[in-house]
Design a protein around this motif. Structure first.
Motif, mmCIF file in Angstrom:
data_model
loop_
_atom_site.group_PDB
_atom_site.id
_atom_site.type_symbol
_atom_site.label_atom_id
_atom_site.label_comp_id
_atom_site.label_asym_id
_atom_site.label_seq_id
_atom_site.Cartn_x
_atom_site.Cartn_y
_atom_site.Cartn_z
ATOM 1 N N GLU A 74 11.428 5.291 -3.309
ATOM 2 C CA GLU A 74 11.913 4.271 -2.397
ATOM 3 C C GLU A 74 13.367 4.517 -2.041
ATOM 4 O O GLU A 74 14.121 5.080 -2.813
ATOM 5 N N GLN A 123 8.997 1.920 0.487
ATOM 6 C CA GLN A 123 8.408 2.738 -0.564
ATOM 7 C C GLN A 123 7.481 3.754 0.077
ATOM 8 O O GLN A 123 6.781 3.439 1.029
ATOM 9 N N LYS A 127 -0.807 8.349 -7.944
ATOM 10 C CA LYS A 127 -1.587 7.149 -8.243
ATOM 11 C C LYS A 127 -0.734 5.994 -8.741
ATOM 12 O O LYS A 127 -1.032 4.848 -8.488
ATOM 13 N N SER A 171 5.796 5.649 -6.763
ATOM 14 C CA SER A 171 6.308 5.640 -5.395
ATOM 15 C C SER A 171 7.801 5.930 -5.418
ATOM 16 O O SER A 171 8.496 5.564 -6.364
ATOM 17 N N TYR A 218 -3.373 0.976 -6.074
ATOM 18 C CA TYR A 218 -2.411 0.360 -5.139
ATOM 19 C C TYR A 218 -2.185 1.230 -3.908
ATOM 20 O O TYR A 218 -2.023 0.734 -2.818
ATOM 21 N N THR A 219 -2.186 2.531 -4.072
ATOM 22 C CA THR A 219 -1.968 3.448 -2.943
ATOM 23 C C THR A 219 -3.262 4.228 -2.668
ATOM 24 O O THR A 219 -4.227 4.153 -3.418
ATOM 25 N N GLY A 220 -3.242 4.998 -1.611
ATOM 26 C CA GLY A 220 -4.389 5.815 -1.249
ATOM 27 C C GLY A 220 -4.701 6.906 -2.247
ATOM 28 O O GLY A 220 -5.827 7.401 -2.302
ATOM 29 N N TYR A 221 -3.735 7.298 -3.069
ATOM 30 C CA TYR A 221 -3.970 8.331 -4.070
ATOM 31 C C TYR A 221 -4.920 7.856 -5.161
ATOM 32 O O TYR A 221 -5.565 8.654 -5.811
ATOM 33 N N GLY A 254 0.824 -1.204 0.000
ATOM 34 C CA GLY A 254 0.000 0.000 0.000
ATOM 35 C C GLY A 254 0.854 1.248 0.000
ATOM 36 O O GLY A 254 1.822 1.360 -0.733
ATOM 37 N N ASP A 255 0.486 2.221 0.855
ATOM 38 C CA ASP A 255 1.134 3.534 0.845
ATOM 39 C C ASP A 255 2.586 3.516 1.309
ATOM 40 O O ASP A 255 3.412 4.248 0.783
ATOM 41 N N ARG A 256 2.932 2.739 2.321
ATOM 42 C CA ARG A 256 4.310 2.707 2.843
ATOM 43 C C ARG A 256 4.769 1.267 3.086
ATOM 44 O O ARG A 256 5.005 0.872 4.222
ATOM 45 N N SER A 273 4.456 6.302 -1.197
ATOM 46 C CA SER A 273 3.639 6.636 -2.356
ATOM 47 C C SER A 273 3.705 8.136 -2.638
ATOM 48 O O SER A 273 3.736 8.957 -1.729
#
Length: 192
Positions: free
Chosen positions: A153, A143, A148, A151, A186-189, A111-113, A145
């Motif tokens: 890293e 990683q 969208k 990311s 995949y991420t919150g965005y 996900g986000d991190r 984010s």
């Protein structure tokens, strides 16, 4: 009839209770591309001097290495991805090594991190001052984010290069890169 209806309601209750909703399920990056830069320090300097006709002994491997890696792959399980690509590594003068790399990636808390561990194996493709070399390595990192499908890293790199005649090097260093992936959710965005 009552027994069948009770059995059906009991099964429906268990399915609803133990099923995983799609919004809370672990997501995957799907296809991804990961270019990264790394720099490392050689900690294996013992037994790396060349005996020559000169009194001064010269080290066969430098203290510092740097390189660039480009990996493309697919994240087919939430916690596992497999990629392959190319790695350029500079170890010292005339040691410009280009490797073909295979990289399994283990992802914790996608996900986000997410925290990840990459395991790397590379086989040399080009001819340089040395040929037919290989390396094993690992990268531990996180990683963060950014949008969208992107990311950033950073991580710690451990690499063991098998070169020639006892001139093997073990490098510890830092890595920074980006990951571009195809799953916008995949991420919150990406969640609309």
């Amino acid at each position: 009839m009552k027994i069948k209806l009770s059995f059906f309601l009991l099964i429906a209750f268990f399915i609803n209770t133990f099923s995983q909703e799609t919004e809370t399920g672990k997501s995957k990056m799907d296809f991804y591309f990961n270019p990264s830069l790394n720099v490392g320090f050689n900690i294996n300097k013992k037994n790396q001097t060349s005996n020559s006709q000169y009194i001064e002994k010269r080290s066969l491997l430098g203290n510092l290495t740097y390189g660039i890696t480009a990996i493309g792959g697919y994240n087919f399980l939430p916690n596992f991805a497999l990629g392959t690509g190319l790695k350029y590594s500079f170890i010292q003068d005339n040691y410009h090594l280009i490797y073909w790399v295979i990289q399994p990636k283990i992802i914790f808390s996608p996900g986000d991190r997410p925290f990840y561990i990459d395991i790397n194996y590379g086989k040399q493709l080009n001819h340089s001052a040395i040929s037919d070399t290989e390396f094993w390595g690992a990268r531990l990192g996180m990683q963060v984010s950014y949008s969208k499908r992107l990311s950033q890293e950073g991580g710690i790199v451990f690499e063991s290069h098998k070169l020639k005649e006892g001139a093997d090097g073990f490098f510890i260093g830092l890595s920074y890169g980006i990951t571009i992936f195809s799953n916008k959710n995949y991420t919150g965005y990406g969640i609309d």
